[in-house]
Every structure is written in C-alpha cells, then in structure tokens.
Design a protein around this motif. Sequence first.
Motif, PDB file in Angstrom:
ATOM      1  N   ASP A   1      78.991  29.628  -7.651  1.00 17.53           N
ATOM      2  CA  ASP A   1      78.114  28.470  -7.819  1.00 17.53           C
ATOM      3  C   ASP A   1      78.444  27.376  -6.806  1.00 17.53           C
ATOM      4  O   ASP A   1      78.677  26.223  -7.150  1.00 17.53           O
ATOM      5  N   LYS A   2      78.481  27.758  -5.547  1.00 14.92           N
ATOM      6  CA  LYS A   2      78.652  26.786  -4.467  1.00 14.92           C
ATOM      7  C   LYS A   2      77.600  27.102  -3.409  1.00 14.92           C
ATOM      8  O   LYS A   2      77.042  28.210  -3.404  1.00 14.92           O
ATOM      9  N   HIS A   3      77.350  26.166  -2.545  1.00 16.15           N
ATOM     10  CA  HIS A   3      76.260  26.368  -1.587  1.00 16.15           C
ATOM     11  C   HIS A   3      76.608  25.959  -0.176  1.00 16.15           C
ATOM     12  O   HIS A   3      77.379  25.032   0.040  1.00 16.15           O
ATOM     13  N   TYR A   4      75.989  26.652   0.747  1.00 12.65           N
ATOM     14  CA  TYR A   4      76.134  26.375   2.165  1.00 12.65           C
ATOM     15  C   TYR A   4      74.809  25.793   2.644  1.00 12.65           C
ATOM     16  O   TYR A   4      73.783  26.474   2.621  1.00 12.65           O
ATOM     17  N   PHE A   5      74.810  24.535   3.057  1.00 14.60           N
ATOM     18  CA  PHE A   5      73.563  23.863   3.409  1.00 14.60           C
ATOM     19  C   PHE A   5      73.153  24.153   4.855  1.00 14.60           C
ATOM     20  O   PHE A   5      73.990  24.233   5.749  1.00 14.60           O
TER      21      PHE A   5
END
Lengths: 687, 687
Positions: free
Chosen positions: B39-43
């Motif tokens: 539940d992490k993101h790479y923008f």
Amino acid sequence: MSRSYIFVPLVLFVLVSCLPAKAQYVNVMPYPQKVDLQDKHYFIAKDFTIALSGDYRPRLAAQATRFLRRLDEQTGLFFQQFQVDGSGYKEANLKIRVEKKGEVLPDMKEAYELTIDDGGLHIIADTDIGAIRALETLLQLVEVREGRYAFPYVQIQDAPRFSWRGLMLDVARHFMPLEVIYRNLDAMAALKLNVLHLHLSDDQGFRIATETYPELTELGSDGLFYTKAELQKIINYAAERGIRVVPEIDVPGHATAILVSHPELGSADTTYQIQRYAGIFDPTLDPTNEAVYEFLENLFEEVAAIFPDPYFHIGGDENMGRHWDANEKIQAFMQARGIDTNHELQTYFNIRIEKILADQNKITMGWEEIMTPDMPKSALIHSWRGAWEGVTPKASLYAAARSGYDAILSNGYYLDLMMTAEEHYLMDPAPASVDLDDEARSHILGGEMCMWSELVTEHTIDSRLWPRGAAIAERLWSAEEVNDVDEMYRRLSIVNQYLERLHLKHVSEPKRILRQLAAGHDPKPLETLLEVVEPMKGYTRNPGGTMYASYSPFTLWADAATADARVARVFNEQVEAFLKGEALHESLKTQLITWEANHDQVVPIIEDSPVLKQISNLSANLSEAAKSGRVALEAIVAQRELPAEWVARARKQLVEARANGGRTELQMLEGVERLLDQVDYRRSAQD
Amino acid sequence: MSRSYIFVPLVLFVLVSCLPAKAQYVNVMPYPQKVDLQDKHYFIAKDFTIALSGDYRPRLAAQATRFLRRLDEQTGLFFQQFQVDGSGYKEANLKIRVEKKGEVLPDMKEAYELTIDDGGLHIIADTDIGAIRALETLLQLVEVREGRYAFPYVQIQDAPRFSWRGLMLDVARHFMPLEVIYRNLDAMAALKLNVLHLHLSDDQGFRIATETYPELTELGSDGLFYTKAELQKIINYAAERGIRVVPEIDVPGHATAILVSHPELGSADTTYQIQRYAGIFDPTLDPTNEAVYEFLENLFEEVAAIFPDPYFHIGGDENMGRHWDANEKIQAFMQARGIDTNHELQTYFNIRIEKILADQNKITMGWEEIMTPDMPKSALIHSWRGAWEGVTPKASLYAAARSGYDAILSNGYYLDLMMTAEEHYLMDPAPASVDLDDEARSHILGGEMCMWSELVTEHTIDSRLWPRGAAIAERLWSAEEVNDVDEMYRRLSIVNQYLERLHLKHVSEPKRILRQLAAGHDPKPLETLLEVVEPMKGYTRNPGGTMYASYSPFTLWADAATADARVARVFNEQVEAFLKGEALHESLKTQLITWEANHDQVVPIIEDSPVLKQISNLSANLSEAAKSGRVALEAIVAQRELPAEWVARARKQLVEARANGGRTELQMLEGVERLLDQVDYRRSAQD
C-alpha cells in the motif's frame, strides 16, 4: 417596460431531427442551383434497381453500386440488386444517362439534372462525374413518409459556381494514414468538393518515398510516409469520386525535413533535425547553389510523374531569409547579380523552379508570396494571408486576378483556426459587389479550405474538418445568394449526422476522449461543459509554437472540444429572442439551472482524473456565470430590480470567466451578459 | 415468509470507476502469475524517464518509446523525454534490463519480473519480448492517488501458462483493411496474445495477391486483398509487439474463390462465382488431379516465403464431398486405389499437402479433420468442434494430445457465436482434473479465439472481439486457479474502457449505429433497450446462411447489439441477491420503472426510422415484462398476494417476449421470471 411573458415550457435543446425541410428548402448541402420541389413522394422498395446508359464504364458503374449499398444501409431494405450494370434500363427505378466519360482534371464537367416524378428517378449528365454528383444529391434527399423511405418529387438542375473546390490536408506536421485520406475523400465527394491538395513536406516531415532520394523519408519522416503505390491508391480512390489530387512540396522555406538528409542544400553551414515544434523556422534551401536546382529537378520529376494533375504546388511561403542574411556566399551572389532583397532572391528561386516544372509539363502554383513581377502569368496564385497576418483579406486574390493570374482563395477557410462555420460561410471569393471586370472575375477559380495539422492527429482531424467544411463546400458550389446563415446551420446539423454514415470520427472521437477523461465516471457532466466551450482560436492555443510538440498527447480536453459550440450559440440566440419578447423564459431557466448545478458533478470526476485539473476553474466559471444569468433572468421576468453592486460583481465574474481553461473558452457568456445588460437597462430606465 | 426489507436507495447501474482494485487484486488482465502488492505508491512526474540495458535494439527501444507516449496520453503530463534510448540508466525512473533479443517464434520467451519500490521501477526479462509484456502490465497498473497518477508498489513475477495464445481473423468472408489488423494487434499486445492467425481464403474471397497466380485475386477478391508489401507490414507490426502471424489457405473445401479463376482444379465440371452467402458449400479441389498439387505447391511456396513462422494452416475442414460423389473420374480413382470413403480421400490429399509443406520447411496445421492415421505426428491439430457440431467439446484436442500431436483449442472460443465472456472464460484447455499424462499434457500448446466474419464488417468486428476476447486471453495466460467469474467481470469492465485508448471501435461503433438509427432523435431510449439485448446466438441469426449476403448492410439493430449484455446480467444477479434478502428493492424498482416507461419513448423514434420497425415488439416486450416484474416486486415487498391468473398471464407474456426482435433477444427476462417464481412460492407456501 411592460412586456408580458407567456410561460410555455419548451425543450430548448432538441437534437436535430429528420423533420421535413423548410417548405422552400431541401436538406441538401451544398445547395443546388435550381430546385423545383413537389409535395409528392417516390417510395423506395426492396426491388429498387438502377440502370445506366451511355459511356459509364467503369467509374459510374462502381459508384452507382456504392450508392446502392449506401442507400441499402440507410434504409435496411436488403435490395435484391447488388451490383449495377447497364441492363434493364427501361424497367429500372433509377435511370442514369451520361454522354461521355469525364476527365478528372481542371474544369471537369460536373453539371447534372435530377428528376423524380411518376416516371421514376432520372439522372442526366454530360459526364459520369456529373452523374456521380447527382447520386450524392439523391442520397441526401431520402426522407421518411408514411412510415416508409421515400424521395420527394423534385426537379433539380445543378452545376458548381466555382470549378476549384478544394481541401488542403497537411500530412507533414502530423502524418495521416491512408484510411484517414479515404474517409475524408468520401466526405469530400458527399459535399461535391473536387480537389485534394496534399501538403507533403514541411519542417516536421517529408512524406513521399522516392527512388531518387530514399534518404528523404529514411531520415526525414520518422517512418511515416506514403509509398508511390499508396499515393497511387489515393489518386485512384479520389478519381473514382471525381476528385483531383494536387501535390505540394514546400520550398525554399519549410524545408527542414529535406535538410535532415541533405544539409549541403541548406543556406546555413550546419546539420538539421526534424522539427518537433510549430512555427516559422529558418532552415531554407540555398537559392544560389546549383545543386539545389538539380536536386529539385530530379525530385519534382519523380513526384510529378505520380500525379496526373497538371498543377504542382511549390509552397513558397513564410521564408524569413535569416539564413540568407547570415551567409556571406549568398550575400556575395546577391550583390553580384544586383539582387537587393531576400524577396527578390526568392523570386529568382521561384522563377527557376517554375521553369523546371514547365519543362515537366506542370503548371506551378504556390502560396501568394510567389506572385512577383517576373512570375509567368501561367502560375496559379494561392491567396492565404489576411487579418492574422496583418493584411487585407483577399487582397492578393484580387491583385492576382486583375494581373491576369488564375487564383484561388484560402484566407477565411483555415479550419485549424477554430472559427465558426458562419465566418467561413460568409467569406465569398468573388461577390458581385466587388469591382472586378469579367476577365479578372474569370481568373478566380474557387478556393480551398486548409487543415494545418500542428494540433491535430489522425484521430482528431475529422472533428476539425467537419461539419464546418460543409459550409465552405456550399460557399464554393452554390450561388452567392445562398447565404442565409440560420438555414445553413439548420442543414449543417443534418449534414453533421449524415457524415457519420461515412465512418468519419468527428462525432465519435470527441466522445471517446471524454470517456477516457471521465476515468470510469458517467461523462455526461463533462459533455455538458464541453458543449459550451470552443478551443482557443487563431494561433493562441499553442503560444510560441512550443506548448505542444508533434509527439504531445492530443487527447486532452481541448482536443475533445470543437469549434462552433452549437449549444452556446443557440443559448445566446435564445436570450436575444427572449429579450425581444419571445416566450423562452422557462427553457432558458432550465438550461441555466443545468449549468449552475454542473460543476458539483464535475468536481468528483476531476478528483479521479487529475488530467482534468486544468478545467476546474472553467467548470466553476460556467456554474457561476449561469447562476448570475439565472438570477438576472428571474429578476427580469419578475420585473424586479437587482442592486447595481450585484450586477457589477456578476460582470466582474464574467470577465474572469473569459480566461481559458484546458485551452478552451466558454461561449455562452455573451447571453448572460445580455441578461445583465437588460437588468441595468431596466434600472436606469426606472431611475 | 418473514424477511424484512431495508429500503436503502442504491444506484444500481454505476459505470465502472477507476476505483482501487479489490484488496487482493490488481487491475491487470490477463492476471499475472504472482503479485505481491503493497500500500505505497510511486508517483509519475513530468520528468519521468526510461532507460534500457542489454540487447534491446531496435524493438524494445521502439516499444518503450510507444509506452512513454501512451503513458503521456493517459496522464497528460507532457513528458520531457520523448524517445527512449540506453543512456542515463542509473538515474532513470524506469529501468529495463534484458539479456537477449527474443525470437518471434513458437516457444518465445515471455517471462518477466516487474518491481516497483523506493528504488523506482525495474523490469527484468530474459528477452525483449518479456520486457514488452511487462510494459503492458505496467500501463494497466496506473492509478490515481492523492490527485496524482501513480504506480502501486508491487512485485510481479509473470510468465504464460500456454505458449500459443492466438486470435484467428477471418479476412476472407469480410475483408479487413490494414488499420483493422493494426488496431487489433495493439489490443492483442495489450492482452499478451501472441499469435495472429489469418484465414486468408474461403468461398467468399481469396485475399493474397501472388505473382504466380495473380488471377486468384483479380477474379476472386472483389478487389479486396493484401499485397505482399501489406502482409509484410502486418508481420512487422506484429513482430514489433512479439506476435507471430500464421497464414491459412483453406483446402480442399472452402475453395470457391480459388475455383473462380481455376475451375479446372475443381471436382465438378462447371464454372464458379464468388460465394455471397454463408454456409458449407460443395466446391472442392479435385484430389485426384495432379495439377492441383502442382498449383498448391507453387502457391504455398510463394505464400510460405512471406511468413517467417514455421506453421502453415491448410484448413481442411467441412468438406462434404458431394462433388466427389458425383464425379466418375474421382470415383474411379478411389476404386483403383482402394480408397473407400471421402474421408480417406481427403486424408490422401492432406498427406500429400503435408509433404509439400514439409519440403518447404513448414509445419502443417489444420482443423481437427486433418487428424487421420497417416498424418505425421509433426502436424498440429486445431480442435474446433463441440456441442454445435454434435460432438464432445475438446474430444479431438485430447485425442490428438494423447496420440502425440501438438494441439490447440478453439472450441469454446468462437466469438462470432455471441456467447458470454463467462462461458469462454470457464473453458480451460487442460484442467488438472482431466486425465492426461505429462507427455500428452505437454502437447496442448494453448488455444485461439476465432472471429468468423460472415456477420461482421471492418467496422463492427471490434465489438465482437472485445472485451470478451480478454477473458480468453486471461484463460490462456493465467493460472488455472484464476477463475473467479465475478472478479473477471470486474476487471473486464476496466479493460473494456482501457481498450478504447487503442482506438478500437468496440464502444464507439455501436453508439454510432444507434445515432444513425435514431434518425435525429436522442438515442437514449434505444440505448436503454440495446443494453438488455444480445444478438441471436450460435448460428441462429442467419438461418440457412441466406438471410444476409456479404454485401448486406451490417449497420442494423443487431449489429449495434453486443454479446454479454452487462445491464441485464447485473439485473438478473441483483434479483437473486434481493430474493436472498439483500436490500435491493428500490434500485430494482427504479430499473423496472425505467424499462416500463421506455417503449413510449421508442415509438416516436421508430415512426421516423422505419428501419427500426423490426424492434417494435421487442421494445413493447421489454416494457410489458418490466411491468410484470415491477408489480411482482411490489407484491413481494408488501407481502401481498397476486392472483394465480395474473401470474399465468405474466408468464405467458414472458414466453412471447423470448421471441427475437431485430435479430436480438431480451436478456433480463430471467430476473423477472425469478420474481414471478417468488410470488408463486409465497402463494403456495401460504396455501
């Protein structure tokens, strides 16, 4: 003020229906020269047949078969006849007689007579091309009567006002694959246009593969070009529809793509890259270098051989000459020959090019800059500059015609500028009111709409061409007196839908873009907003030519927007009518309430679709302006005053609402402004 | 009965949104083998860059650039980088490393690893083809977080379950222009399909221009065919995407188009015309004529040389042998050689053809009829027959595999039969439960979906292929255990929208047809009806193959309809859920009321559009059935009885409503029937 308002609820924004035409008009575009309409009908049945007589092979037979398939699609009747030939002439429902095969060349014979009466359908034409024009008229005449498909009884005599009715496609800045050309040739045929002008080279790409200089496309096209076989297919497809194809190789400027593989022909001692931005650039062929003429002679010879048309367009526009100024060798050449200006140097170049083409039996045509004293009168002058370029529109057209040059008009017909159909429609190349003698008048051959492709792709081009192009097609075919703008817009809406039969994407692509932008939401609120905006006009959308590159995404909000926002135009017109006393208050209110409520529906879409952030203000502005309009409307109806401060605030908001959002502009602000004017007028009248 | 109902108003028919995936699923289709999601993101930012290392030229560089453009379009970020190369590897946001160039041949290497974490995006693959598959996964992973576009942190290890994942396009019965092939190759690539099988000849047309026998296309194609250069373009376009192209020339049956120019090769002493209808026809090559083998040897040699793939499909299906029975010479030949049956004669033919192809270094593949004792085990068996043909599905597939033939499955994957995505999805070529030893199991290479084109055109084909084809693509790529139908439908809706990015017409063409049918009216009421119908299934739409001809209009009601009507399916499911106690009463009622009121809105459209007369009953039936459903629903909720006679009448109407209208069938009747069942159940329970 004591007007009374009758509150008849109206549906303001009905879709265009296949309602009967206005009494005096048939639903045909471009409008025929002479129409004699009766209130009787010829019903179309499953056993509908066509027969031909005269010299119709093979083109008219193929096009009549195509007509049959299109009529079958329009009616779903599953005709028993599936291919047209010359047999059964007497018994056929549609009889077509032509005298001879037409030549797809300048001055082609396009006149026809079409009669529908108790004796059936008759087309009579001097050439098969005239009969092909008649078939297009016929398809547009299909109506529904008594629950069946029918043609009205009618007698039509028709012929074009101008012999040159063209569409210029810029396939250099964004390449257009064959199917784009095909479907737009279908549209051209439907609208009786007869010249496709292909702008095949520019700074952004060189689009013909040649045997003499294969490196031109190898290095200058990103792999996007036409082979000779493909151009031959385009020419054949066009000829089948009575359409000429004229090639353009733009020289000496707009030549970066040529110089990528041939830097030695340039005016600067440098190397070149394919241009990715838009604008007027310096790279230019060197007119003092004999190798340039040898190169062009070879190149033109190969290109000219592909195209049967006698005309060859050499461009010749927008050369600033900066590289000439900076080149000592060129300066020395000019001095030695007494050439004083860059313009004279370009004239020297043009004259030599004209000779090369004349030797190849081609007539030179070029943008208006080629018109210089030494240019032979055989050349054709393509008039393009106008208000945007700071000169009088049509000045070069009339100057050319008066000097004895043939000339065509494109100023006023630039579809990429996102002007309204009305503006294009009212640009007459040679109105009777202009002082031109018969000789000069005869030199004005017609015009060409231009589709420059800096900001369009193969997918969005249709929505920039159509339906507005139909208004220009009518201007060039129909009589000068056919100029009723309301009636044009009425038929334009019908044509807009009709053109979708040809699988053009002018309706579907904007909707596709909206679906993508809506990111899974119902796109309706976006559509409500889109309907009242237009892309920024003229050259303002792409400041400096560098906001977009040729590889930029053209699937954004502004690419879904189209010129001539009908819903906004109708709203503005209805406000005027309301202020003149028409009972439109309820429908205007409904419209304003819809807009007022729209922003709240747009907001959650933007949240899931960050690419739409740029329309956030635009959307808020619509709702704010609509609210002002609604309050003003209610006050007018209630004969109630509104405080001057409120109006001032509302006006201020309207000014802010004129800012673009997503490179588009709201078009319904004028109507709201009229309502505010009325509020002020009432107050001052009461003071 | 004492269920209680909670009346929570729900919007039943929301559009699919780009909502986060279910916790355990990413929105990728076909589903990867192993997904580890965080539940992490790479923008994604404007300065997003890609760098490559390893043996990536030129294919991966081109595809990575294409990926960049597509991501740019998806995000509207106007990336600064516009072309990918190998530089700046360390600093790049997306790093791709491949070991070697993959061969676009059977058993191509497609595995990849994709990691997204604090260190950025990494793709590692043995070949560039694996990296190209990874790029497709990556594009589908784009999400919106905190108002920005982002990739989820994830670790994916992926490889296909089957090595042969194909799409057969029938370009013979309706020709498909290049752009249709291109856009569907894009769709195939997006769904990780890797074989395009072109059915290039049939009774209705021969579609390859050859130098050896130019008369084949001159007389047998209506001018609609591919040149060698065009096929080369298709093959290159496919190879760029890691897709093989396998040609099929169907012999000895399905050969009318060949016999038009070569009647001397036929089994009957007659002449032949291009077939305009659908079905199984008698014209057949004469297997006793040596000239046939000479002809095929020459023809295959030229065709085989165009296609780099080792496989060559010879068709070999559906030959009834009637012309063999009627030909004395052939009968004498059979007698002389002890050939007892037509099937044996065809075997004789196939074996000879197999040898010709083997000499040309091609592996023969053919429809399952070619599997006879003498056929060498090198041949590939294409299993197609099933319930419609009165045999056990997959029987030939397993028989072939057990006999040592490689085999692929198409039964269950015929998209032209208009079955649901669910039915296709649940057809597993080789489930673990089937008794196959390892050897036999290894012979099952995969499958091909088939798109026969009797009833589709270049414009409607996309809506028959997609999105259902994505369900088959997942079946062939993903693990057997990935078989949750609801989850498949959830992702299928997302993929449906995603595929529109590739300019497929599966969404837009049905809407275009509706706009035309609506004849200027708002098409909404037609859309409401269309959403709950499906085209007649199997081979029922075109009885006897003669209701439609190849030139018939395919722009009618049934052509706008698509298989697997989502709105009807959801309604039927919701009724079931409601009957199990879910609080869906209000939304069901809203839906039923909309349908009930719809017919009154359809009637005026039909009046202006006679081509729609055929759906008049269909539309009335929907409203009638909806009314029954609404009354039953209200009675259930109010715990009120309804008279048995009323239910009987309602059931009778439902039976009548099953009749087709406009060659389509209502799909929401099941839900209404369940409501009537419940009314009856309640009454009988109370009796």
